[in-house]
Design an enzyme around this catalytic site. Structure first.
Site, mmCIF file in Angstrom:
data_model
loop_
_atom_site.group_PDB
_atom_site.id
_atom_site.type_symbol
_atom_site.label_atom_id
_atom_site.label_comp_id
_atom_site.label_asym_id
_atom_site.label_seq_id
_atom_site.Cartn_x
_atom_site.Cartn_y
_atom_site.Cartn_z
ATOM 1 N N ARG A 8 144.282 77.076 18.596
ATOM 2 C CA ARG A 8 144.207 77.533 17.748
ATOM 3 C C ARG A 8 142.161 77.139 17.984
ATOM 4 O O ARG A 8 142.189 77.325 19.618
ATOM 5 C CB ARG A 8 144.390 75.462 17.203
ATOM 6 C CG ARG A 8 143.436 75.328 15.808
ATOM 7 C CD ARG A 8 143.707 74.304 15.106
ATOM 8 N NE ARG A 8 142.879 73.490 14.540
ATOM 9 C CZ ARG A 8 142.688 72.436 14.340
ATOM 10 N NH1 ARG A 8 143.404 71.339 14.545
ATOM 11 N NH2 ARG A 8 141.857 72.066 13.334
ATOM 12 N N HIS A 9 141.541 77.688 17.429
ATOM 13 C CA HIS A 9 139.978 78.005 17.600
ATOM 14 C C HIS A 9 140.584 76.382 17.851
ATOM 15 O O HIS A 9 140.388 75.778 17.561
ATOM 16 C CB HIS A 9 139.665 77.753 16.497
ATOM 17 C CG HIS A 9 139.722 77.349 15.111
ATOM 18 N ND1 HIS A 9 138.692 75.850 14.858
ATOM 19 C CD2 HIS A 9 140.122 77.276 14.422
ATOM 20 C CE1 HIS A 9 139.447 75.403 13.780
ATOM 21 N NE2 HIS A 9 139.731 76.042 13.201
ATOM 22 N N ASN A 15 135.505 70.138 10.871
ATOM 23 C CA ASN A 15 136.036 69.546 11.690
ATOM 24 C C ASN A 15 135.353 68.148 11.889
ATOM 25 O O ASN A 15 136.112 67.024 12.047
ATOM 26 C CB ASN A 15 137.039 70.000 13.304
ATOM 27 C CG ASN A 15 137.435 71.190 12.961
ATOM 28 O OD1 ASN A 15 137.939 71.831 14.254
ATOM 29 N ND2 ASN A 15 138.319 72.034 11.840
ATOM 30 N N ARG A 56 135.224 81.087 13.836
ATOM 31 C CA ARG A 56 135.688 79.747 14.681
ATOM 32 C C ARG A 56 136.495 81.008 15.157
ATOM 33 O O ARG A 56 136.617 80.701 16.964
ATOM 34 C CB ARG A 56 135.721 78.515 14.049
ATOM 35 C CG ARG A 56 137.050 78.947 12.567
ATOM 36 C CD ARG A 56 137.184 77.442 11.436
ATOM 37 N NE ARG A 56 137.933 77.623 10.694
ATOM 38 C CZ ARG A 56 137.810 78.027 9.592
ATOM 39 N NH1 ARG A 56 136.724 78.070 9.236
ATOM 40 N NH2 ARG A 56 138.805 77.755 8.904
ATOM 41 N N GLU A 81 143.324 80.991 7.146
ATOM 42 C CA GLU A 81 143.617 79.381 7.337
ATOM 43 C C GLU A 81 143.798 79.978 5.705
ATOM 44 O O GLU A 81 143.192 80.730 5.025
ATOM 45 C CB GLU A 81 142.466 79.122 7.239
ATOM 46 C CG GLU A 81 142.679 77.398 7.034
ATOM 47 C CD GLU A 81 144.275 77.203 7.797
ATOM 48 O OE1 GLU A 81 145.239 77.175 7.711
ATOM 49 O OE2 GLU A 81 143.576 76.009 8.547
ATOM 50 N N HIS A 150 144.106 79.172 12.940
ATOM 51 C CA HIS A 150 144.221 78.058 12.392
ATOM 52 C C HIS A 150 145.475 76.475 12.059
ATOM 53 O O HIS A 150 145.926 77.066 12.510
ATOM 54 C CB HIS A 150 143.558 78.326 11.133
ATOM 55 C CG HIS A 150 142.657 79.258 11.455
ATOM 56 N ND1 HIS A 150 141.036 78.804 10.979
ATOM 57 C CD2 HIS A 150 142.367 80.433 10.440
ATOM 58 C CE1 HIS A 150 140.746 79.502 10.707
ATOM 59 N NE2 HIS A 150 141.414 80.859 10.715
HETATM 60 O O1 G3H Z 1 142.851 73.293 4.779
HETATM 61 C C1 G3H Z 1 142.981 73.854 6.101
HETATM 62 C C2 G3H Z 1 143.861 72.487 7.424
HETATM 63 O O2 G3H Z 1 143.348 73.205 8.326
HETATM 64 C C3 G3H Z 1 145.267 72.813 6.479
HETATM 65 O O3 G3H Z 1 145.655 70.975 7.493
HETATM 66 O O4 G3H Z 1 147.422 71.126 6.103
HETATM 67 O O5 G3H Z 1 146.890 69.269 7.256
HETATM 68 O O6 G3H Z 1 145.383 69.779 5.127
HETATM 69 P P1 G3H Z 1 145.858 70.332 6.542
#
Ligand code: G3H
Length: 197
Positions: A8-9, A15, A56, A81, A150
């Protein structure tokens, strides 16, 4: 391909604030994570490094391949992503405060939930699988490839090889200081989470 390395980046400015989507840069810590990954792989041939089109992942791969002649970075939009639609660039706290229905529905069914004007894990799957197939095709008979992806994308890739229960997929732990080493042939399956930073 014998070895698929899935990273992952590193840490981004988004973040740090729990902000999703967007096109944020790596922080100083993220750049150090990229250098650590490069150091870890310094003696491993990496002819192809696939990324998304987001800064990223490109910044991570650029440091990984810097000074190497055998290392080609190929961005694939299929590996971008999950598109958070109307929630792009928001923090989770802002979503919970300003769009409580999004927060509630997604908490109820994180795999099936599709962001308004965006994607969900269930709809992401097809495009990510297309990206992985493209990466495997473009890398021909290379022994090793790396994908710098991602959180949601890497969960989807892992679930393709490893996890079966869809409701677990959005909760797979995808750290920024470890990569997955995946070997998947009919006779041999290896999934190893390796720390590099
Ligand atoms: O929306 C971007 C996130 O990297 C995805 O994470 O599915 O846990 O919200 P999540």
């Amino acid at each position: 391909v014998r070895n698929l390395y899935l990273a992952r980046h590193g840490e981004t400015f988004h973040n740090l604030e729990n902000r999703i989507g967007g096109d944020s840069d790596l922080t100083a810590k993220g750049l150090v994570q990229a250098q650590s990954l490069a150091w870890h792989f310094r003696e491993t041939p990496l002819p192809y490094v696939f990324t998304s089109t987001r800064k990223r992942t490109l910044q991570m791969a650029e440091l990984l391949c810097r000074g190497r002649e055998d290392c080609l970075v190929i961005p694939l939009p299929e590996l971008d992503e999950i598109d958070a639609g109307v929630c792009e660039n928001m923090t989770y706290a802002e979503i919970a405060r300003d769009m409580p229905e999004v927060h509630e529905e997604r908490t109820r069914d994180k795999y099936g939930y599709v962001y308004p004007r965006g994607e969900g894990y269930a709809t992401l799957r097809e495009r990510v699988e297309r990206g992985v197939r493209k990466a495997l095709y473009l890398s021909g008979n290379a022994e090793n490839i790396m994908i710098v992806g991602h959180q949601a994308v890497n969960r989807t890739i892992l679930s393709h090889f490893l996890y079966r229960r869809t409701e677990d997929v959005p909760h797979i732990y995808i750290p920024q200081d470890r990569y997955f080493h995946i070997v998947s042939t009919p006779s041999r399956k290896v999934f190893e989470l390796v720390k590099f930073g």
